[in-house]
Scaffold this active site. Structure first.
Site, PDB file in Angstrom:
ATOM      1  N   GLY A  15      33.718  47.043  54.239  1.00 43.44           N
ATOM      2  CA  GLY A  15      32.448  47.456  53.659  1.00 43.44           C
ATOM      3  C   GLY A  15      32.451  47.173  52.161  1.00 43.44           C
ATOM      4  N   SER A  17      32.257  47.554  48.052  1.00 41.94           N
ATOM      5  CA  SER A  17      32.917  48.396  47.065  1.00 41.94           C
ATOM      6  C   SER A  17      32.113  49.683  46.901  1.00 41.94           C
ATOM      7  CB  SER A  17      32.986  47.638  45.729  1.00 41.94           C
ATOM      8  OG  SER A  17      33.596  48.414  44.736  1.00 41.94           O
ATOM      9  N   ALA A  19      31.612  51.904  49.083  1.00 39.65           N
ATOM     10  CA  ALA A  19      30.955  52.311  50.340  1.00 39.65           C
ATOM     11  C   ALA A  19      31.551  53.607  50.887  1.00 39.65           C
ATOM     12  CB  ALA A  19      31.100  51.201  51.386  1.00 39.65           C
ATOM     13  N   GLY A  20      32.738  53.952  50.424  1.00 37.92           N
ATOM     14  CA  GLY A  20      33.380  55.178  50.899  1.00 37.92           C
ATOM     15  C   GLY A  20      34.589  54.914  51.791  1.00 37.92           C
ATOM     16  N   LYS A  21      35.051  53.689  51.854  1.00 41.19           N
ATOM     17  CA  LYS A  21      36.138  53.321  52.759  1.00 41.19           C
ATOM     18  C   LYS A  21      37.393  54.171  52.546  1.00 41.19           C
ATOM     19  CE  LYS A  21      36.272  49.027  51.358  1.00 41.19           C
ATOM     20  NZ  LYS A  21      35.210  49.182  50.332  1.00 41.19           N
ATOM     21  N   SER A  89      37.193  43.080  52.459  1.00 38.53           N
ATOM     22  CA  SER A  89      37.288  41.962  53.423  1.00 38.53           C
ATOM     23  C   SER A  89      35.895  41.437  53.790  1.00 38.53           C
ATOM     24  CB  SER A  89      38.071  42.390  54.675  1.00 38.53           C
ATOM     25  OG  SER A  89      37.692  43.651  55.171  1.00 38.53           O
TER      26      SER A  89
END
Lengths: 195, 195
Positions: A15, A17, A19-21, A89
């Site tokens: 996701g 930058s 986004a909360g990953k 990615s």
């Protein structure tokens, strides 16, 4: 989708930058730990400071960044861990290479779907601002592409959800049932699942 | 040398090709497993097939090979493992970089000291023969240098010793006392060692 096995799997969060990953990855980690499952968060920012510190953000180096991520995730899985990867990615091809390196049966692609406007509003590290000002070249979503997954194993639209809810939704979508204090091998439903 | 800690350490085996590094590493692994300690062998050949498959054997790529080894070993240690690295790592500077990346307090350099003539006689993969015939360029010990450690944390001269004896000698030299079925935290001597 049943991704159970004696070993863990690689759960690959992709996701934008901000986004909360990584936040969601750590929520997932907490749930694994509560269930006495060994898990590890492999974080993009950390790898960029170490193993991948020689790489830029050019398309070629992004491919190499993702390739190394996949190789390291595979080694970590080898040690019996659930591996939660937090990595922008941005390219479909890169994620497919990761799936191939790790092995499709051990790889789950999860789309952390947060609108660009939300990510840019959060901008916790001021990177979007710098990208808009031209200070960071090739920034995903601004001056470099993000190719969303077309058929991810899990797809979480984050607006309106807490990170805890997102983590729970992912584990549910991947049929990873974790109960507090009950390890997979002791789990009433899962103990007989073949590895 | 006391290298105890709640976490494992990186035990870095350096030496010529066919010196016995990987065989000894797996003997060490067995001893860790018998003591219920989690350990992992990070093997040069395996990494060359995966993460480092883009690298040649030039001095520059060997440096990069060792750097990535160290970064991955550090990540594995992060997960609580003892990491046994089997890597020719021919240059003093490369091993010093590895020590620096991993942290000197968590790194033990072990010289697997087998005479070149013995390695060449063994030649399990026919690599020395190919190197002598000029089919492999820059082969350590033949057409590329090996710089032995000047003050390793352990130094094992392998001739006349079995791999089991070498493994035991290394663990002893590093003050890693393992008893079958007794984990570090339950060990009568070690349980009170501060982490």
């Amino acid at each position: 989708m049943d991704i159970f096995n004696r070993r863990g799997k690689v759960i690959w969060l992709t996701g934008l930058s901000a986004a909360g990953k990584t936040t969601i990855a750590h929520e997932m980690l907490t749930r694994f730990e509560q269930a006495n499952e060994r898990a590890y968060v492999l974080d993009g920012d950390r790898l960029r400071r170490g193993l991948n510190s020689d790489l830029t953000y050019s398309p070629e180096d992004r491919r190499e960044n993702v390739r190394r991520f996949a190789e390291v995730a595979g080694i970590l899985r080898d040690t019996g861990l659930w591996v939660i990867v937090s990595c922008i990615s941005p390219y479909v091809a890169g994620r497919e290479q990761a799936r191939s390196i790790i092995g499709p049966e051990n790889f789950a692609e999860v789309f952390i779907d947060t609108p660009l406007a939300t990510c840019e509003e959060r901008d916790p590290k001021g990177l979007y601002r710098k990208a808009r000002q031209g200070e960071i070249p090739e920034f995903t979503g601004i001056t470099a592409p993000y190719e969303p997954p077309t058929s991810p194993d899990a797809h979480v639209r984050t607006p309106g959800k807490t990170p805890e809810e997102c983590a729970a939704a992912i584990l549910s979508a991947l049929s990873i049932l974790l109960e507090e204090g009950v390890s997979r091998t002791e789990h009433p439903v899962l103990k007989d699942v073949q590895s």
